[in-house]
Design a protein around this motif. Sequence first.
Motif, PDB file in Angstrom:
ATOM      1  N   PRO A 162       0.812  -1.242   0.215  1.00 55.98           N
ATOM      2  CA  PRO A 162       0.083   0.016  -0.134  1.00 55.98           C
ATOM      3  C   PRO A 162       0.771   1.284   0.068  1.00 55.98           C
ATOM      4  CG  PRO A 162      -0.894  -1.671   1.549  1.00 55.98           C
ATOM      5  CD  PRO A 162       0.445  -2.191   1.082  1.00 55.98           C
ATOM      6  N   ASN A 163       1.802   1.465   0.716  1.00 51.07           N
ATOM      7  CA  ASN A 163       2.806   2.517   0.832  1.00 51.07           C
ATOM      8  C   ASN A 163       4.055   2.370   0.086  1.00 51.07           C
ATOM      9  OD1 ASN A 163       0.735   3.560   2.747  1.00 51.07           O
ATOM     10  ND2 ASN A 163       1.792   2.668   4.520  1.00 51.07           N
ATOM     11  N   HIS A 164       4.066   1.632  -0.940  1.00 47.45           N
ATOM     12  CA  HIS A 164       5.343   1.354  -1.759  1.00 47.45           C
ATOM     13  C   HIS A 164       5.573   2.576  -2.704  1.00 47.45           C
ATOM     14  CE1 HIS A 164       8.390  -0.595  -3.952  1.00 47.45           C
ATOM     15  NE2 HIS A 164       7.520  -0.273  -4.918  1.00 47.45           N
ATOM     16  N   THR A 165       6.745   2.932  -2.694  1.00 45.70           N
ATOM     17  CA  THR A 165       6.944   4.065  -3.543  1.00 45.70           C
ATOM     18  C   THR A 165       7.539   3.626  -4.906  1.00 45.70           C
ATOM     19  OG1 THR A 165       7.629   5.581  -1.458  1.00 45.70           O
ATOM     20  CG2 THR A 165       8.469   6.292  -3.593  1.00 45.70           C
ATOM     21  N   THR A 166       7.130   4.055  -5.930  1.00 43.68           N
ATOM     22  CA  THR A 166       7.626   3.684  -7.159  1.00 43.68           C
ATOM     23  C   THR A 166       8.626   4.290  -7.556  1.00 43.68           C
ATOM     24  OG1 THR A 166       6.187   5.464  -8.381  1.00 43.68           O
ATOM     25  CG2 THR A 166       5.051   3.196  -7.737  1.00 43.68           C
ATOM     26  N   VAL A 167       9.447   3.916  -8.629  1.00 42.74           N
ATOM     27  CA  VAL A 167      10.430   4.485  -9.118  1.00 42.74           C
ATOM     28  C   VAL A 167      10.383   5.945  -9.717  1.00 42.74           C
ATOM     29  CG1 VAL A 167      12.655   4.334 -10.805  1.00 42.74           C
ATOM     30  CG2 VAL A 167      11.475   2.091  -9.761  1.00 42.74           C
ATOM     31  N   VAL A 168       9.276   6.213 -10.350  1.00 42.34           N
ATOM     32  CA  VAL A 168       8.934   7.502 -10.656  1.00 42.34           C
ATOM     33  C   VAL A 168       8.813   8.479  -9.519  1.00 42.34           C
ATOM     34  CG1 VAL A 168       7.433   9.148 -11.894  1.00 42.34           C
ATOM     35  CG2 VAL A 168       7.819   6.686 -12.837  1.00 42.34           C
ATOM     36  N   GLN A 169       8.120   7.995  -8.497  1.00 46.17           N
ATOM     37  CA  GLN A 169       7.965   8.822  -7.348  1.00 46.17           C
ATOM     38  C   GLN A 169       9.297   9.130  -6.684  1.00 46.17           C
ATOM     39  OE1 GLN A 169       5.114   6.862  -5.162  1.00 46.17           O
ATOM     40  NE2 GLN A 169       3.301   7.607  -6.399  1.00 46.17           N
ATOM     41  N   SER A 170      10.200   8.472  -6.610  1.00 47.55           N
ATOM     42  CA  SER A 170      11.400   8.473  -6.007  1.00 47.55           C
ATOM     43  C   SER A 170      12.575   9.428  -6.826  1.00 47.55           C
ATOM     44  CB  SER A 170      12.119   7.000  -5.787  1.00 47.55           C
ATOM     45  OG  SER A 170      12.332   6.289  -7.045  1.00 47.55           O
ATOM     46  N   ARG A 171      12.290   9.632  -8.035  1.00 43.92           N
ATOM     47  CA  ARG A 171      12.983  10.434  -8.756  1.00 43.92           C
ATOM     48  C   ARG A 171      12.889  11.865  -8.438  1.00 43.92           C
ATOM     49  NH1 ARG A 171      17.263   7.833 -11.285  1.00 43.92           N
ATOM     50  NH2 ARG A 171      16.668   5.749 -11.735  1.00 43.92           N
ATOM     51  N   ILE A 172      13.705  12.835  -8.320  1.00 47.06           N
ATOM     52  CA  ILE A 172      13.405  14.119  -7.623  1.00 47.06           C
ATOM     53  C   ILE A 172      12.654  14.968  -8.872  1.00 47.06           C
ATOM     54  CG2 ILE A 172      15.561  15.161  -8.622  1.00 47.06           C
ATOM     55  CD1 ILE A 172      15.594  17.236  -6.312  1.00 47.06           C
ATOM     56  N   THR A 173      12.766  15.011  -9.925  1.00 47.45           N
ATOM     57  CA  THR A 173      12.257  15.524 -10.926  1.00 47.45           C
ATOM     58  C   THR A 173      10.909  14.866 -11.450  1.00 47.45           C
ATOM     59  OG1 THR A 173      13.355  14.169 -12.778  1.00 47.45           O
ATOM     60  CG2 THR A 173      14.423  16.255 -11.956  1.00 47.45           C
ATOM     61  N   SER A 174      10.393  13.529 -11.124  1.00 41.90           N
ATOM     62  CA  SER A 174       9.306  13.241 -11.297  1.00 41.90           C
ATOM     63  C   SER A 174       8.449  12.750 -10.110  1.00 41.90           C
ATOM     64  CB  SER A 174       9.519  12.005 -12.043  1.00 41.90           C
ATOM     65  OG  SER A 174      10.290  10.915 -11.627  1.00 41.90           O
ATOM     66  N   GLY A 175       9.028  12.921  -8.820  1.00 36.08           N
ATOM     67  CA  GLY A 175       8.345  12.569  -7.606  1.00 36.08           C
ATOM     68  C   GLY A 175       8.236  14.104  -6.956  1.00 36.08           C
ATOM     69  N   PRO A 176       9.207  14.603  -6.017  1.00 39.92           N
ATOM     70  CA  PRO A 176       9.026  15.743  -5.249  1.00 39.92           C
ATOM     71  C   PRO A 176       8.362  16.927  -6.108  1.00 39.92           C
ATOM     72  CG  PRO A 176      10.673  14.620  -4.361  1.00 39.92           C
ATOM     73  CD  PRO A 176      10.443  13.814  -5.653  1.00 39.92           C
ATOM     74  N   LEU A 177       9.222  17.008  -7.362  1.00 40.76           N
ATOM     75  CA  LEU A 177       8.879  18.092  -8.269  1.00 40.76           C
ATOM     76  C   LEU A 177       7.824  17.938  -9.427  1.00 40.76           C
ATOM     77  CD1 LEU A 177      12.519  19.561  -9.131  1.00 40.76           C
ATOM     78  CD2 LEU A 177      10.772  20.516  -7.683  1.00 40.76           C
ATOM     79  N   SER A 178       6.830  16.952  -8.951  1.00 37.28           N
ATOM     80  CA  SER A 178       5.789  16.795  -9.998  1.00 37.28           C
ATOM     81  C   SER A 178       4.669  17.476  -9.766  1.00 37.28           C
ATOM     82  CB  SER A 178       5.418  15.115  -9.820  1.00 37.28           C
ATOM     83  OG  SER A 178       5.009  14.832  -8.433  1.00 37.28           O
ATOM     84  N   GLY A 179       3.668  17.489 -10.459  1.00 36.87           N
ATOM     85  CA  GLY A 179       2.430  18.354 -10.242  1.00 36.87           C
ATOM     86  C   GLY A 179       2.597  19.985 -11.035  1.00 36.87           C
ATOM     87  N   SER A 180       1.771  20.775 -10.894  1.00 33.50           N
ATOM     88  CA  SER A 180       1.577  21.978 -11.475  1.00 33.50           C
ATOM     89  C   SER A 180       2.695  23.083 -10.920  1.00 33.50           C
ATOM     90  CB  SER A 180       0.296  22.588 -11.399  1.00 33.50           C
ATOM     91  OG  SER A 180      -0.019  22.616 -10.039  1.00 33.50           O
ATOM     92  N   ARG A 181       2.914  22.878  -9.479  1.00 28.39           N
ATOM     93  CA  ARG A 181       4.081  23.571  -8.933  1.00 28.39           C
ATOM     94  C   ARG A 181       5.658  23.248  -9.224  1.00 28.39           C
ATOM     95  NH1 ARG A 181       3.844  23.102  -2.775  1.00 28.39           N
ATOM     96  NH2 ARG A 181       1.754  23.750  -3.104  1.00 28.39           N
ATOM     97  N   GLY A 182       5.628  21.970  -9.793  1.00 27.18           N
ATOM     98  CA  GLY A 182       7.225  21.571 -10.076  1.00 27.18           C
ATOM     99  C   GLY A 182       7.546  21.581 -11.755  1.00 27.18           C
ATOM    100  N   LEU A 183       7.434  20.353 -12.250  1.00 27.16           N
ATOM    101  CA  LEU A 183       7.675  20.109 -13.685  1.00 27.16           C
ATOM    102  C   LEU A 183       6.569  19.262 -14.209  1.00 27.16           C
ATOM    103  CD1 LEU A 183      11.588  19.262 -13.117  1.00 27.16           C
ATOM    104  CD2 LEU A 183      10.543  21.444 -13.966  1.00 27.16           C
ATOM    105  N   PRO A 184       5.452  19.999 -14.515  1.00 29.64           N
ATOM    106  CA  PRO A 184       4.375  19.071 -15.026  1.00 29.64           C
ATOM    107  C   PRO A 184       4.448  18.680 -16.622  1.00 29.64           C
ATOM    108  CG  PRO A 184       3.891  21.450 -14.967  1.00 29.64           C
ATOM    109  CD  PRO A 184       5.236  21.498 -14.195  1.00 29.64           C
ATOM    110  N   PHE A 185       5.358  19.474 -17.133  1.00 30.53           N
ATOM    111  CA  PHE A 185       5.859  19.019 -18.639  1.00 30.53           C
ATOM    112  C   PHE A 185       7.220  18.748 -18.773  1.00 30.53           C
ATOM    113  CE2 PHE A 185       6.401  19.782 -23.104  1.00 30.53           C
ATOM    114  CZ  PHE A 185       5.510  18.890 -23.510  1.00 30.53           C
TER     115      PHE A 185
END
Length: 316
Positions: A162-185
């Motif tokens: 349930p709380n497993h972090t995927t590889v995408v979520q562990s990458r700084i540019t696709s995890g913490p910096l995801s969403g509209s406030r980070g790097l959405p594109f």
Amino acid sequence: MLAAGHRAAQVCLRSARLPLPSRFIHPNPTIRISRSSPVLSQLRLFTQTRHLSTDQSTNQSRTPDAILSPETTSPRPPRRRRWRSSLIFLILGISLGTALRFTLSPPTPPAPGSDEDEYLTTQIRTQGASLALVQSLSQDPNYISWDAYSGFSSPPTHTSKPNHTTVVQSRITSGPLSGSRGLPFQRIFHNPSSGEIISILYFGSGTSGWPGVVHGGALATLLDESLGRCAILQFPSRTGVTARLELQYRQPTLTSGFYVIRARPMADERDGPEKRERKMWVEGTLETMSGKTCVEAKALFVVPKGVTLKPLVEGF
């Protein structure tokens, strides 16, 4: 005294060029006064003085606007023009004040994962896909494209924690910096024949260090990742680490905008084929959509000896 008055009267009459009667007729017919009589001169002087005093009193009774000529008076601007100038200055003041307020104190971006964040992310991705450069490279047969780290995404299974972090979520540019406030594109274009990498990305408001300006560390992270992607795709082992990174910041990179990162392998004739399989210099730039260079970068990537690294999958 009469002689002096007579001479003054003659001077005044000559300057005025008034016709003089040959003989002054007195009301009494028995009295005749000659033209050169001192009495007549005094009478003429009195008449001229009376006329001068009458003109001065007339000028004093006139208003200043009537005395001044039209050339010396400055007409007041029309009331409509004054209102127009005031309205222009008011609009400029409000616009500059609003821009300064949003620059120094920008609005809080939406929370990651919220409905507003998802909506803004979708809008930014749609806008990025419609860029002329994206469409041009997408139609170019020499380039292949993918979204950054889309090759790591996999649907959840019944064995996933349930709380497993995927590889995408562990990458700084696709995890913490995801969403509209980070790097959405983040769209990646790769030319296998030349080895060139072109990354088109969007910097959200959460990447700023100073209000409205992207943090220098965030720029270094993106350039390190893009140049490393260019080198790793050339290594047969499909892995590598950064040995050296050089950056030159040319001008500020603003948030809430699209930018282009270009990375190219640097060929060195002194390096043989075996050496190029484990070591490579890459140069790159971060540019605006109009082509202005914001950051110049140069990096050295190597495949470490004695350490086994997991190869990166396609679409990283």
